[in-house]
Design an enzyme around this catalytic site. Structure first.
Site, PDB file in Angstrom:
ATOM      1  N   CYS A 113       0.862  -1.218   0.010  1.00 52.98           N
ATOM      2  CA  CYS A 113      -0.066  -0.019  -0.220  1.00 52.98           C
ATOM      3  C   CYS A 113       0.901   1.147   0.013  1.00 52.98           C
ATOM      4  O   CYS A 113       0.454   2.307  -0.488  1.00 52.98           O
ATOM      5  CB  CYS A 113      -0.885   0.028   1.278  1.00 52.98           C
ATOM      6  SG  CYS A 113      -2.189  -1.394   1.218  1.00 52.98           S
ATOM      7  N   HIS A 250      -3.319   7.253   1.984  1.00 51.42           N
ATOM      8  CA  HIS A 250      -3.975   5.944   1.335  1.00 51.42           C
ATOM      9  C   HIS A 250      -5.023   5.257   2.148  1.00 51.42           C
ATOM     10  O   HIS A 250      -5.427   5.761   3.083  1.00 51.42           O
ATOM     11  CB  HIS A 250      -2.805   5.018   1.915  1.00 51.42           C
ATOM     12  CG  HIS A 250      -3.237   3.479   1.692  1.00 51.42           C
ATOM     13  ND1 HIS A 250      -3.680   3.024   0.476  1.00 51.42           N
ATOM     14  CD2 HIS A 250      -3.311   2.411   2.539  1.00 51.42           C
ATOM     15  CE1 HIS A 250      -4.063   1.754   0.697  1.00 51.42           C
ATOM     16  NE2 HIS A 250      -3.888   1.432   1.868  1.00 51.42           N
ATOM     17  N   ASN A 280     -10.221   0.012  -0.212  1.00 51.37           N
ATOM     18  CA  ASN A 280      -8.726  -0.021  -0.323  1.00 51.37           C
ATOM     19  C   ASN A 280      -8.032  -0.573  -1.596  1.00 51.37           C
ATOM     20  O   ASN A 280      -8.190  -1.845  -1.923  1.00 51.37           O
ATOM     21  CB  ASN A 280      -8.246  -0.794   0.814  1.00 51.37           C
ATOM     22  CG  ASN A 280      -6.825  -0.529   0.968  1.00 51.37           C
ATOM     23  OD1 ASN A 280      -6.010  -0.374   0.122  1.00 51.37           O
ATOM     24  ND2 ASN A 280      -6.231  -1.225   2.233  1.00 51.37           N
TER      25      ASN A 280
END
Ligand code: ACO
Length: 323
Positions: A113, A250, A280
């Site tokens: 990520c 993020h 996500n």
């Protein structure tokens, strides 16, 4: 001095949308639980015949158009991804071929990520040293292909998508009034691997594997680590956190976004959030959120933005950027 300036941004989301109610048809969960714990309402899923490079190419085309550049100008491609088309070659070289870019530099970065922040920092090393005059930095993921769809603690959290930026050299004075990448903080702590990983790999069991996570532990680490990195990336740029116009985190969980904002005294109105619609998307989530903030007119040229992320590794980091 030469700065690495972001001159174009683009995002792409696959057509299919899966709502929380769609998931509740085959896994023991509910729209209410997912929204309350994560803020997520829906996620996009790539079509069976769409590889991650296809998503990356769509986002890259939009970023190039926004920058007024063509594939023929691109001399560096960095793709941050944890879900490549193939074990090799790199997605970046597949994107190079599909876009029709000339021979240049192309490679992938694997920092899960945090990949987009790591990739931007890497591109800065080429552009600011005069080794690239037009770089494409892409975050692209098909995270839904790593899901164990019987694990309700993880399968509700992720989605597919891609975001891209064009980075070009620009003259700067060497202070925080410059356009471009101004400061970074990159971190990794391999001792926390067990909190978030995929239980498959080429050199272990030869499987693709599924994402495994100790969600509440990751949550705690995220708020602490991201807060530290944000402060460090602001200091590296010679600014205070309060000087930042927009925070582009993020997009893992709305509660993480709120927790970091609270810890750093950031007004939540300055935080770009796409987690409700995108879920996500790992390395793609920051450039997708940046693209959305620019498209809807909130983020404007000349403003100071701060990007931040944490992911498997653990890896985390932040980047200060003036658009
Ligand atoms: N639907 C319904 N119930 C669920 C679901 C679900 N989808 N998932 C878990 N539960 C249940 C659990 O089984 C548990 O039930 P029990 O009490 O009967 O055992 C209960 O909910 C509480 O589980 P927790 O895991 O403690 O719930 P928590 O409040 O921590 O929320 C979550 C879980 C949403 C995963 C949260 O920990 C989180 O978001 N963590 C961050 C992880 C993350 O975002 N990772 C992404 C990668 S890292 C990054 O990007 C930063």
């Amino acid at each position: 001095m030469i700065r690495s300036v972001v001159t174009g941004v683009g995002g792409y989301l696959p057509e299919e949308v899966l709502t929380n109610a769609d998931l509740a048809r085959f896994v023991d969960t509910s729209d209410e639980w997912i929204q309350e714990r994560t803020g997520i309402r829906q996620r996009h899923r790539a079509a069976p015949d769409q590889a991650v490079s296809d998503l990356a190419v769509e986002a890259a085309r939009k970023a190039l158009e926004a920058a007024g550049r063509s594939p023929a100008d691109v001399d560096l491609i960095i793709v941050a991804t944890t879900t490549p088309d193939l074990t090799f070659p790199a997605v970046a070289t597949i994107v190079q071929r599909k876009l029709g870019c000339p021979v240049g530099i192309a490679f992938d970065i694997q920092a899960v990520c945090s990949g987009f922040v790591y990739a931007l920092s890497t591109a800065d090393g080429f552009v600011a040293r005069g080794r690239s005059s037009c770089a494409l930095v892409i975050g692209a993921e098909t995270m839904t292909r790593l899901m164990d769809w019987s694990d309700r603690g993880t399968c509700v959290l992720f989605g597919d998508g891609a975001g891209a930026v064009v980075v070009e050299p620009g003259e700067g004075r060497g202070d925080a009034s410059d356009r471009g990448l101004l400061g970074f903080a990159l971190r990794a702590d391999g001792t926390k691997q067990d909190l978030l990983y995929v239980d498959g790999g080429v050199s272990t069991n030869g499987q693709i594997g599924h994402l495994r996570m100790q969600g509440n532990q990751v949550f705690k680490q995220a708020v602490i680590n991201i807060s530290e990195a944000v402060t460090a990336a602001a200091a590296d740029a010679g600014i205070a956190v309060s000087d930042v116009d927009w925070f582009i985190p993020h997009q893992a969980n709305q509660r993480i976004l709120n927790g970091v904002a609270h810890r750093l005294g950031i007004d939540e109105a300055k935080v770009i959030s796409t987690v409700a619609e995108h879920a996500n998307t790992s390395a793609a989530s920051i450039p997708l959120a940046l693209a959305q903030g620019i498209a809807d007119g909130r983020i404007r040229p000349g403003q100071l933005v701060l990007l931040e992320a944490m992911g498997g590794g653990l890896t985390w980091g932040a980047c200060t950027l003036r658009l």
